[in-house]
Design a protein around this motif. Structure first.
Motif, PDB file in Angstrom:
ATOM      1  N   GLU A   4      24.675 -19.788  -2.222  1.00 26.19           N
ATOM      2  CA  GLU A   4      23.771 -20.542  -2.977  1.00 26.19           C
ATOM      3  C   GLU A   4      22.638 -21.358  -2.340  1.00 26.19           C
ATOM      4  O   GLU A   4      22.926 -21.478  -1.717  1.00 26.19           O
ATOM      5  CB  GLU A   4      24.486 -21.573  -3.911  1.00 26.19           C
ATOM      6  N   ARG A   5      21.628 -20.623  -3.163  1.00 28.93           N
ATOM      7  CA  ARG A   5      20.638 -20.647  -2.672  1.00 28.93           C
ATOM      8  C   ARG A   5      19.810 -22.516  -3.205  1.00 28.93           C
ATOM      9  O   ARG A   5      20.351 -22.650  -3.776  1.00 28.93           O
ATOM     10  CB  ARG A   5      19.077 -20.130  -3.642  1.00 28.93           C
ATOM     11  N   TYR A  45       9.752 -22.222   6.384  1.00 27.01           N
ATOM     12  CA  TYR A  45      10.035 -20.814   7.601  1.00 27.01           C
ATOM     13  C   TYR A  45      11.816 -20.743   7.212  1.00 27.01           C
ATOM     14  O   TYR A  45      11.974 -19.291   7.216  1.00 27.01           O
ATOM     15  CB  TYR A  45       9.615 -21.339   8.490  1.00 27.01           C
ATOM     16  N   ARG A  46      12.762 -21.465   7.090  1.00 32.11           N
ATOM     17  CA  ARG A  46      14.482 -21.177   7.194  1.00 32.11           C
ATOM     18  C   ARG A  46      14.031 -20.862   5.841  1.00 32.11           C
ATOM     19  O   ARG A  46      14.234 -19.709   5.806  1.00 32.11           O
ATOM     20  CB  ARG A  46      14.557 -22.894   7.411  1.00 32.11           C
ATOM     21  N   ALA A  47      13.386 -21.773   4.234  1.00 30.89           N
ATOM     22  CA  ALA A  47      13.577 -20.616   3.240  1.00 30.89           C
ATOM     23  C   ALA A  47      13.138 -19.438   3.172  1.00 30.89           C
ATOM     24  O   ALA A  47      13.522 -18.636   2.762  1.00 30.89           O
ATOM     25  CB  ALA A  47      13.094 -21.578   2.303  1.00 30.89           C
ATOM     26  N   VAL A  56      15.602 -10.522  -1.770  1.00 29.68           N
ATOM     27  CA  VAL A  56      14.469 -11.134  -2.500  1.00 29.68           C
ATOM     28  C   VAL A  56      13.132 -11.274  -1.989  1.00 29.68           C
ATOM     29  O   VAL A  56      12.175 -11.824  -3.322  1.00 29.68           O
ATOM     30  CB  VAL A  56      15.218 -12.015  -3.624  1.00 29.68           C
ATOM     31  N   ILE A  57      12.705 -11.378  -1.406  1.00 31.30           N
ATOM     32  CA  ILE A  57      11.379 -11.473  -0.316  1.00 31.30           C
ATOM     33  C   ILE A  57      11.274 -10.246   0.069  1.00 31.30           C
ATOM     34  O   ILE A  57      12.477  -9.991   0.978  1.00 31.30           O
ATOM     35  CB  ILE A  57      11.278 -13.042   0.518  1.00 31.30           C
ATOM     36  N   GLN A  58       9.779 -10.581   0.562  1.00 34.20           N
ATOM     37  CA  GLN A  58       9.654  -9.338   2.044  1.00 34.20           C
ATOM     38  C   GLN A  58       8.303  -9.861   2.434  1.00 34.20           C
ATOM     39  O   GLN A  58       7.672 -10.598   1.973  1.00 34.20           O
ATOM     40  CB  GLN A  58       8.979  -8.109   1.116  1.00 34.20           C
ATOM     41  N   VAL A  59       8.182  -9.783   3.783  1.00 33.02           N
ATOM     42  CA  VAL A  59       7.475 -10.052   4.381  1.00 33.02           C
ATOM     43  C   VAL A  59       6.397  -8.993   5.226  1.00 33.02           C
ATOM     44  O   VAL A  59       7.105  -7.858   5.316  1.00 33.02           O
ATOM     45  CB  VAL A  59       7.592 -11.073   5.879  1.00 33.02           C
TER      46      VAL A  59
END
Length: 134
Positions: A4-5, A45-47, A56-59
């Motif tokens: 869970e987010r 940063y942790r999130a 779900v995200i890219q860097v």
């Protein structure tokens, strides 16, 4: 099993989807503060790390070393100038078939991929050529 987010992760993901562009953690911090949603930079940063590991995200790390984060929507490909830092998006993707092969051969779950070429943009080539003449 999907974890869970946290509320911070949800806020950051929502903002990244709304912005629809890549942004640094520091700029995310400022955007959230401007929306009266203060979250500490360490929490951001942790999130971001948790959301990245969830896929779900890219860097994308620029030549300067700065990391830009965006929601995963489509593959991103760029030509990046090492002198001025300009980044030109490329719409073609020559590696989709390779991605499929790698997934099948290595049983590796691929969330996204990036393709980046580094060099000099046209303007910086002209400047460099002018400097070499003197």
């Amino acid at each position: 099993m999907k974890t869970e987010r946290t509320r911070s992760q949800e806020r950051i993901l929502k903002l990244l989807k709304t912005l629809n562009k890549a942004i640094s953690a520091q700029d995310l911090y400022i955007e959230l503060r401007n929306c009266n949603q203060s979250i500490g930079l360490a929490t951001i940063y942790r999130a971001l790390e948790a959301l990245k590991l969830e896929g779900v995200i890219q860097v994308r790390t620029l030549a300067s070393g700065e990391s830009l984060y965006s929601s995963v929507q489509q593959d991103k490909h760029h030509l990046t100038c090492l002198q001025c830092g300009q980044s030109i998006g490329i719409n073609e993707c020559p590696v989709h078939e390779l991605e499929t092969q790698l997934h099948q051969f290595h049983n590796f779950k691929i969330f996204y991929h990036t393709l980046e070429f580094f060099g000099l943009c046209n303007q910086c080539q002209i400047i460099q050529a002018d400097h070499s003449k003197t």
